[in-house]
Design an enzyme around this catalytic site. Structure first.
Site, PDB file in Angstrom:
ATOM      1  N   ARG A 233       0.858  -1.177   0.000  1.00 20.31           N
ATOM      2  CA  ARG A 233       0.000   0.000   0.000  1.00 20.31           C
ATOM      3  C   ARG A 233       0.893   1.225   0.000  1.00 20.31           C
ATOM      4  O   ARG A 233       1.947   1.229   0.651  1.00 20.31           O
ATOM      5  CB  ARG A 233      -0.899   0.027   1.248  1.00 20.31           C
ATOM      6  CG  ARG A 233      -2.065  -0.939   1.196  1.00 20.31           C
ATOM      7  CD  ARG A 233      -3.094  -0.541   0.136  1.00 20.31           C
ATOM      8  NE  ARG A 233      -4.231  -1.429   0.078  1.00 20.31           N
ATOM      9  CZ  ARG A 233      -4.391  -2.431  -0.801  1.00 20.31           C
ATOM     10  NH1 ARG A 233      -3.472  -2.669  -1.718  1.00 20.31           N
ATOM     11  NH2 ARG A 233      -5.476  -3.178  -0.794  1.00 20.31           N
ATOM     12  N   GLU A 262      -3.989   7.316  -4.590  1.00 21.14           N
ATOM     13  CA  GLU A 262      -4.325   6.788  -5.921  1.00 21.14           C
ATOM     14  C   GLU A 262      -5.651   7.368  -6.401  1.00 21.14           C
ATOM     15  O   GLU A 262      -6.548   7.563  -5.586  1.00 21.14           O
ATOM     16  CB  GLU A 262      -4.414   5.256  -5.850  1.00 21.14           C
ATOM     17  CG  GLU A 262      -3.062   4.637  -5.539  1.00 21.14           C
ATOM     18  CD  GLU A 262      -3.123   3.135  -5.292  1.00 21.14           C
ATOM     19  OE1 GLU A 262      -4.168   2.519  -5.582  1.00 21.14           O
ATOM     20  OE2 GLU A 262      -2.132   2.581  -4.798  1.00 21.14           O
ATOM     21  N   HIS A 280      -1.358   0.368 -10.014  1.00 16.30           N
ATOM     22  CA  HIS A 280      -1.957  -0.611  -9.092  1.00 16.30           C
ATOM     23  C   HIS A 280      -2.562  -1.799  -9.865  1.00 16.30           C
ATOM     24  O   HIS A 280      -3.780  -2.014  -9.849  1.00 16.30           O
ATOM     25  CB  HIS A 280      -3.022   0.050  -8.207  1.00 16.30           C
ATOM     26  CG  HIS A 280      -3.330  -0.758  -6.970  1.00 16.30           C
ATOM     27  ND1 HIS A 280      -3.713  -0.198  -5.777  1.00 16.30           N
ATOM     28  CD2 HIS A 280      -3.309  -2.090  -6.740  1.00 16.30           C
ATOM     29  CE1 HIS A 280      -3.922  -1.149  -4.876  1.00 16.30           C
ATOM     30  NE2 HIS A 280      -3.683  -2.319  -5.452  1.00 16.30           N
TER      31      HIS A 280
END
Ligand code: 8YV
Length: 314
Positions: A233, A262, A280
């Site tokens: 993360r 993000e 991602h």
């Protein structure tokens, strides 16, 4: 009347399955506290919330759903769910472990290879027509022989280690608790691990306990010859410190699949050739996402039928 509530966006096929199977309600992002009307009307019906990395399930939402019994997460990381608040209310939480280990580990290895060998930068070099002009792309660094530190030796961390052994890397690790059945050398802290490796791969569980774990001291310990790879993360790494270290040449490079905010990526990184930036995509294959969807739907079905989750989080 539906017992299932989708919180935040999900992959279209997954959202569709929830609509088809359960006529699920959808709570788009940011409904609370601006528009509580939906929850006032439907809050009492809901027993299962389905979410993924993009929608927060916090104590306020749980309080608005008095009959909530389970929060089912699409994804292995459940840092957007307030697990302590759920536990305090007797609400179960499940995720999708194991089915994505290989895809995420592949992504981590790809980032290690790409940052050390500069393949993405070399691709840009070819596309920009620089090859016939400059003749040689600068030499890069062997993967064989690299000392790799895995921060977080869980299911995904172990899958990454196994793959990198085959590439001739040596492996060491740091974990909250020492892992009893592995022979890799253990470092007592993230700083100690970073100081002893060429590449630090971050594979810890996200959430409050790991936020900011990779800070300035860890990045300094990795040093100007060191590389950082993160498939966990974004918040595990102090992003401002990471950007500063890369811009100032205090780190050799970085391979990132995750970011603090993000889908926003720090502008300063997009101009750096020694940084590989992925949007991602760790688990983003057709097969893995189908397996995650299947496991997520099994959790929903099981909870509604028996009151038990298939893969509850620890
Ligand atoms: C997904 C992930 O991007 O599993 C996780 O924790 O980060 C990813 O697999 C996310 O959960 C889904 O949208």
């Amino acid at each position: 009347m539906s017992k299932v509530l989708q919180v935040g966006p999900l992959m279209p096929a997954v959202a569709q399955a929830l609509r088809d199977d359960y006529d699920a309600h959808v709570l788009p992002d940011g409904v609370l506290p601006d528009d509580p009307a939906f929850l006032v009307e439907h809050g009492g019906e809901i027993t299962v919330v389905v979410t993924s990395g993009a929608g927060a399930v916090d104590a306020a939402l749980m309080d608005a759903l008095p009959n909530l019994g389970a929060i089912v997460n699409f994804g292995v990381g459940y840092d957007t769910i307030d697990v302590d608040a759920a536990r305090a209310r007797g609400i179960g939480v499940s995720n999708t472990p194991d089915v994505l280990n290989d895809a995420v580990a592949d992504t981590a290895v790809a980032l290690v290879l790409d940052t050390l060998r500069g393949f993405s930068a070399a691709d840009r070099f070819v596309r920009a027509g620089r090859w016939p002009v400059e003749r040689m792309f600068p030499l890069t660094r062997d993967v064989r022989g690299a000392r790799v530190g895995i921060l977080g030796l869980g299911r995904i961390g172990r899958a990454i280690a196994l793959r990198l052994l085959a590439f001739g890397c040596s492996i060491s690790y740091h974990n909250r608790r020492r892992v009893p059945d592995v022979e890799y050398p253990y470092a007592a802290s993230p700083v100690e691990l970073a100081a002893s490796v060429d590449v630090l791969v971050v594979a810890v569980t996200g959430g409050p306990s790991s936020t900011g774990l990779v800070d300035r001291a860890v990045l300094d310990a990795l040093g100007p010859e060191g590389y950082l790879v993160n498939v966990s993360r974004g918040r595990v790494v102090d992003e401002a410190e990471l950007v500063a270290a890369l811009v100032e040449g205090r780190l050799a490079g970085a391979g990132l699949d995750v970011y603090t905010d993000e889908p926003h990526v720090p502008k300063a990184l997009t101009g750096l050739d020694n940084v590989v930036l992925l949007p991602h995509v760790g688990s983003a294959t057709v097969q893995t996402r189908a397996a995650m969807a299947e496991l997520m739907l099994r959790n929903v079905a099981s909870f509604l039928k028996t009151g038990e989750l298939v893969t509850p989080v620890g």
